[in-house]
Structure formats: structure tokens, C-alpha cells
Write a protein that holds these residues in place. Structure first.
Motif, PDB file in Angstrom:
ATOM      1  N   SER A 294      42.485  18.747  27.039  1.00 48.62           N
ATOM      2  CA  SER A 294      42.151  20.064  27.442  1.00 48.62           C
ATOM      3  C   SER A 294      41.970  19.965  28.972  1.00 48.62           C
ATOM      4  CB  SER A 294      40.878  20.187  26.805  1.00 48.62           C
ATOM      5  OG  SER A 294      40.113  21.234  27.284  1.00 48.62           O
ATOM      6  N   LEU A 295      42.565  20.995  29.679  1.00 50.50           N
ATOM      7  CA  LEU A 295      42.396  21.170  31.220  1.00 50.50           C
ATOM      8  C   LEU A 295      40.712  21.645  31.347  1.00 50.50           C
ATOM      9  CD1 LEU A 295      45.495  23.294  31.824  1.00 50.50           C
ATOM     10  CD2 LEU A 295      45.026  20.526  32.197  1.00 50.50           C
ATOM     11  N   ILE A 296      40.133  22.294  30.426  1.00 48.30           N
ATOM     12  CA  ILE A 296      38.683  22.685  30.784  1.00 48.30           C
ATOM     13  C   ILE A 296      37.936  21.475  30.470  1.00 48.30           C
ATOM     14  CG2 ILE A 296      36.927  24.370  29.963  1.00 48.30           C
ATOM     15  CD1 ILE A 296      38.848  26.116  29.218  1.00 48.30           C
ATOM     16  N   ASN A 297      37.684  20.749  29.449  1.00 44.56           N
ATOM     17  CA  ASN A 297      36.847  19.816  29.307  1.00 44.56           C
ATOM     18  C   ASN A 297      37.420  18.318  29.799  1.00 44.56           C
ATOM     19  OD1 ASN A 297      35.252  21.353  27.523  1.00 44.56           O
ATOM     20  ND2 ASN A 297      36.626  21.377  26.229  1.00 44.56           N
ATOM     21  N   GLN A 298      38.618  18.206  30.067  1.00 45.35           N
ATOM     22  CA  GLN A 298      39.155  16.942  30.605  1.00 45.35           C
ATOM     23  C   GLN A 298      39.078  15.850  29.641  1.00 45.35           C
ATOM     24  OE1 GLN A 298      40.147  16.750  34.550  1.00 45.35           O
ATOM     25  NE2 GLN A 298      40.114  18.958  33.734  1.00 45.35           N
TER      26      GLN A 298
ATOM     27  N   ALA B  64      42.464  24.493  25.536  1.00 46.36           N
ATOM     28  CA  ALA B  64      43.156  24.920  26.672  1.00 46.36           C
ATOM     29  C   ALA B  64      44.171  24.087  27.226  1.00 46.36           C
ATOM     30  CB  ALA B  64      42.265  25.685  27.524  1.00 46.36           C
ATOM     31  N   GLY B  65      45.384  23.911  26.824  1.00 49.22           N
ATOM     32  CA  GLY B  65      46.240  22.918  27.137  1.00 49.22           C
ATOM     33  C   GLY B  65      47.067  23.263  28.302  1.00 49.22           C
ATOM     34  N   LYS B  66      48.205  22.408  28.814  1.00 48.18           N
ATOM     35  CA  LYS B  66      48.974  22.761  29.814  1.00 48.18           C
ATOM     36  C   LYS B  66      50.119  23.864  29.304  1.00 48.18           C
ATOM     37  CE  LYS B  66      49.432  17.966  31.453  1.00 48.18           C
ATOM     38  NZ  LYS B  66      50.208  16.886  31.671  1.00 48.18           N
ATOM     39  N   SER B  67      50.259  24.194  28.268  1.00 44.83           N
ATOM     40  CA  SER B  67      51.196  25.080  27.602  1.00 44.83           C
ATOM     41  C   SER B  67      50.533  26.282  27.286  1.00 44.83           C
ATOM     42  CB  SER B  67      52.172  24.600  26.801  1.00 44.83           C
ATOM     43  OG  SER B  67      53.019  23.518  27.250  1.00 44.83           O
ATOM     44  N   GLY B  68      49.160  26.405  27.556  1.00 39.68           N
ATOM     45  CA  GLY B  68      48.374  27.538  27.034  1.00 39.68           C
ATOM     46  C   GLY B  68      47.430  27.112  26.055  1.00 39.68           C
ATOM     47  N   HIS B  69      46.767  28.231  25.468  1.00 38.69           N
ATOM     48  CA  HIS B  69      45.849  27.632  24.208  1.00 38.69           C
ATOM     49  C   HIS B  69      46.546  27.519  22.805  1.00 38.69           C
ATOM     50  CE1 HIS B  69      43.125  29.910  27.215  1.00 38.69           C
ATOM     51  NE2 HIS B  69      42.350  29.200  26.442  1.00 38.69           N
ATOM     52  N   CYS B  70      45.909  26.536  22.251  1.00 40.99           N
ATOM     53  CA  CYS B  70      46.619  26.064  20.986  1.00 40.99           C
ATOM     54  C   CYS B  70      45.506  25.467  20.127  1.00 40.99           C
ATOM     55  CB  CYS B  70      47.812  25.213  21.077  1.00 40.99           C
ATOM     56  SG  CYS B  70      47.415  23.482  21.805  1.00 40.99           S
ATOM     57  N   CYS B  71      45.973  25.153  19.039  1.00 40.67           N
ATOM     58  CA  CYS B  71      44.887  24.316  17.849  1.00 40.67           C
ATOM     59  C   CYS B  71      45.733  23.142  17.427  1.00 40.67           C
ATOM     60  CB  CYS B  71      44.465  25.156  17.106  1.00 40.67           C
ATOM     61  SG  CYS B  71      43.272  24.360  15.917  1.00 40.67           S
ATOM     62  N   PRO B  72      45.770  22.002  17.825  1.00 40.65           N
ATOM     63  CA  PRO B  72      46.724  20.773  17.010  1.00 40.65           C
ATOM     64  C   PRO B  72      46.530  20.846  15.779  1.00 40.65           C
ATOM     65  CG  PRO B  72      45.804  20.034  19.384  1.00 40.65           C
ATOM     66  CD  PRO B  72      45.055  21.635  19.051  1.00 40.65           C
ATOM     67  N   ALA B  73      45.288  20.906  15.371  1.00 40.92           N
ATOM     68  CA  ALA B  73      44.745  20.652  13.762  1.00 40.92           C
ATOM     69  C   ALA B  73      45.502  21.594  13.074  1.00 40.92           C
ATOM     70  CB  ALA B  73      43.231  20.741  13.782  1.00 40.92           C
ATOM     71  N   VAL B  74      45.569  22.976  13.480  1.00 35.11           N
ATOM     72  CA  VAL B  74      46.053  23.974  12.476  1.00 35.11           C
ATOM     73  C   VAL B  74      47.527  23.852  12.469  1.00 35.11           C
ATOM     74  CG1 VAL B  74      46.566  26.497  12.231  1.00 35.11           C
ATOM     75  CG2 VAL B  74      44.084  25.587  12.861  1.00 35.11           C
ATOM     76  N   THR B  75      48.213  23.527  13.505  1.00 32.25           N
ATOM     77  CA  THR B  75      49.442  23.100  13.660  1.00 32.25           C
ATOM     78  C   THR B  75      50.120  21.934  12.821  1.00 32.25           C
ATOM     79  OG1 THR B  75      49.735  23.998  15.969  1.00 32.25           O
ATOM     80  CG2 THR B  75      51.662  22.783  15.249  1.00 32.25           C
ATOM     81  N   ALA B  76      49.228  20.972  12.646  1.00 29.53           N
ATOM     82  CA  ALA B  76      49.316  19.927  11.769  1.00 29.53           C
ATOM     83  C   ALA B  76      49.392  20.309  10.436  1.00 29.53           C
ATOM     84  CB  ALA B  76      48.541  18.924  12.089  1.00 29.53           C
TER      85      ALA B  76
END
Length: 398
Positions: free
Chosen positions: A182-186, A118-130
Motif C-alpha cells: 500500500s502506497l498510502i499506509n506504507q 492503493a497499490g502501484k497499479s491502482g486500487h485493488c483487493c488481493p483477497a477478492v482476487t484470490a
């Protein structure tokens, strides 16, 4: 006219029969055989197949032994194929059948799944994007070796882009990965689920009395989530006690249940391969050994399986060798449990029996590897020769 037709038909049949047999044996006979020193190769075939050495074609194996190129001929006349024949000294092994536990640390960390951040621009998965995939092995990040999940977390926590060295299907590639805050887990996260170790229970097949080298399972230890073979960095073998068994039935695989029961490891693991798990015992028991059968010495019919379905002491049960395949790497035999005692206890072959040694005519011939889920009384087995050969290859033990 009729006589000419019959003559032609017989001529065609006489030509087609050996041609068909030659084709059959070409696909069913192995390209390589070991023989005992000063003994000829003898093949158990329905129709006679002779082995004639090629007079000038020899080679030297990695161990320095002479390898003779040989031509197989049907009825001593029709050429079938060329194979390599290597004489070896008698191999003696101690058959085991005891359960053992395996604790493994991976060589790197394995990707077993993905989650969202849960990032600033919404939910994403950096690993999948990579472009990372399940089953990938992450070996390095920014040229630093990754030996545990803790190593990886520390680097991710810095929030900097990582250049990962990844192994996928035997190929090495570099993949850039940028963690997301992550905004949730800081904290910074990548969305990766990874694993760096595993543990399980199997059966010890044999050990070599002179060296203490041992083989077990007859198949690799794979990750339960991805199915990929786990790359071994280090590992140990432990004592296990079998506490019970869940019987298998058609469509449902049974399994042995047990627990690690030793005070200290019994050996070191060196190799996790498609031919089994190999290692070396810390202490070598002083017990009798028996010869290892070469694959061409194994016959269809009755054999014995040594396995443990309760406690830590193996028992002998009767099985039948249903078929033999010299061309497969690991699925060399199909066996069927015929002993009513074992059928009543487990329904046949169950998970955890992998590695249980097979004996025939006073020789170690192989190990059980897989169960047929549709018929738990049957399963695959690997040749002991195949396991032993791999155990002493440079890729296994030095």
C-alpha cells in the motif's frame, strides 16, 4: 343403485381416513424417543398411536445403552413408521434464567469484509482476487496456525505469498493470497477485514448439579456481520447485570441491556453449536434440582419462563405452549407470553432472553431461542432434551 354408491363411498372413506392419519403422524412423529427406565413410551396424540417393539431389532448407543426399534401403529393396526426408543435414567437439572456474558476466541480468524489497497497499479483487493469470501475461516497460513488477527498481520507484513488453509461451509480448501504494498499506509496489505473474537450477553438455561456442565442460549453465537456460526477455540462465561430493556413491538425486536459485572469468570466454554452454548462452571452452587421432561411429556397449554429483565435475579412469568414440533432440530415449540407483567416490561420476548428456561409440571422442558419480530409476544423454543443430549455428545463434552 344408490345403496351401492353409498356403500362404495363409505368404503373409500374408511380406507382414506386411516391412510391420511397415518401419513400425518408419519411426518409429525419423531424418529427417536427417550423413555424413562422400565416405563413404556406414551404419546399424546388425538387418535391412539401404539408403540410395538420389533422383536429382534436392537442396537447399542454410543453410551452403551440398548436402543429398541419400534413400530408405531394407528389404532394399534395401521403401521405409521419405525422409530428408535432408548431408555434412560432420570435427568435432573437446575433451571437458571440468569443473564451471563460470553467471551469467545475463535478457532482461526473469520473474514467479515473487504477493502481496497492503493497499490502501484491502482486500487485493488488481493483477497477478492484470490477468491476469499465473507464468512470464510482462515485456519492456517503456510502451514502455520492462525490464532489471532495479530498472527495474520505479522505474516502479511513480510509481503510473501501465503497459502491459506480455509474452511468454507464445512469444507477445507487451500487458497493462495499475494499481499499488495500500500502506497498510502506504507506496508503490505490484503484488503481483508477479519475478526478473531467476540462477546455478548445471553441467558443461562440450566446446569447439571453432578458435573457443573451448563447449557445456554439454545442457539449458536453467530458473527454479527456474516451471520456464520463462530468456531470456538476457547471462551469463558461471566456474570452480567441487566440494566434495562428496550421493549419490542410489531416489526421491531426489543433487547435487554446489560454489562459484565463479575470480578472473575464463572465458567469455561467448550462448545458453540446450533443447539446452544455449552460449558462447565468453576463452582457448582448447592441448590435444588428438578427433573428434565422428555419431549413426549410436554403438553400444549400453560408453562412458566424464568428470565431476568432487571438486575441479576430471574423472575417467573406465565407463557402458553402454542404448538409442538417433534421433527425440527431446534424450533421445537412455539410459545406465547401471556403474563401482563412481562408484556408491559418488554412487549414479550426480546434479544438477550435466548436461553431462558421453560418449566411445566415441575420439569425443565426447554429454552426460548427466537422472537417473532412480527409478534414479539411469540417465539420459538428448543427442547431441554435436545440441548442436554448434545451437551453430552462426543462432539461436545468428552
Amino acid at each position: 343403485m344408490r345403496r351401492k354408491f353409498l356403500t362404495a363411498l363409505i368404503a373409500v372413506g374408511l380406507f382414506a381416513f386411516p391412510s391420511s392419519l397415518s401419513l400425518y403422524y408419519h411426518t409429525h412423529l419423531s424418529d427417536r424417543y427417550y423413555t424413562r427406565q422400565n416405563e413404556p413410551l406414551e404419546l399424546s396424540t388425538l387418535f391412539p398411536v401404539s408403540a410395538e417393539p420389533c422383536p429382534t431389532v436392537t442396537a447399542v448407543s454410543q453410551t452403551g445403552d440398548t436402543v429398541q426399534r419400534t413400530v408405531f401403529r394407528l389404532f394399534g393396526i395401521f403401521p405409521i413408521k419405525t422409530a428408535e426408543i432408548q431408555p434412560i435414567s432420570e435427568v435432573r437439572l437446575v433451571p437458571c434464567g440468569q443473564p451471563f456474558g460470553v467471551r469467545m476466541l475463535m478457532d482461526g480468524i473469520m473474514v467479515i469484509g473487504f477493502g481496497e489497497v492503493a497499490g502501484k497499479s491502482g486500487h485493488c483487493c488481493p483477497a477478492v482476487t484470490a477468491g476469499l469470501q465473507e464468512g470464510d475461516i482462515i485456519r492456517q497460513a503456510n502451514d502455520s496456525p492462525i490464532q489471532s488477527t495479530a498472527d495474520f498481520r505479522e505474516l502479511v507484513a513480510e509481503g510473501k505469498e501465503l497459502l491459506l488453509t480455509v474452511e468454507r461451509d464445512g469444507e477445507i480448501m487451500e487458497i493462495p493470497l499475494k499481499p499488495e504494498y500500500s502506497l498510502i499506509n506504507q506496508c503490505f496489505q490484503t484488503g481483508l477485514w477479519v475478526r478473531d473474537s467476540t462477546a455478548g450477553i445471553g441467558t443461562l438455561t440450566y446446569f447439571e448439579p453432578e458435573t457443573g456442565y451448563f447449557g445456554g442460549l439454545g442457539h449458536p453465537i453467530c458473527d454479527p456481520d456474516t451471520g456464520e456460526v463462530i468456531p470456538l477455540a476457547s471462551g469463558e462465561a461471566d456474570t452480567v447485570t441487566i440494566s434495562g430493556a428496550v421493549a419490542g413491538s410489531a416489526g421491531i425486536a426489543g433487547q435487554l441491556q446489560g454489562y459484565f459485572s463479575g470480578d472473575a469468570p464463572i465458567g469455561t466454554l467448550y462448545c458453540n453449536s446450533c443447539y446452544g452454548v455449552f460449558g462447565q462452571l468453576y463452582q457448582i452452587p448447592d441448590v435444588p434440582s428438578i427433573p428434565m421432561a422428555l419431549k413426549q411429556e410436554i403438553t400444549l397449554g400453560e408453562a412458566v419462563i424464568l428470565t431476568t429483565v432487571s438486575g441479576d435475579t430471574p423472575q417467573a412469568y406465565t407463557v402458553e405452549i402454542v404448538s409442538i414440533d417433534y421433527t425440527e432440530d431446534t424450533r421445537n415449540m412455539v410459545i406465547e407470553v401471556t403474563d401482563e407483567r412481562l408484556l408491559q416490561k418488554t412487549g414479550g420476548i426480546v434479544q438477550g432472553m435466548s436461553g431462558s428456561p421453560l418449566l411445566q409440571n415441575g420439569h425443565v422442558i426447554g429454552a426460548v431461542t427466537h422472537v417473532f419480530v412480527s409478534n414479539p409476544a411469540q417465539g420459538y423454543a428448543i427442547f431441554a432434551e435436545t440441548m442436554y443430549e448434545y451437551m453430552h455428545k462426543p462432539s461436545g463434552f468428552s
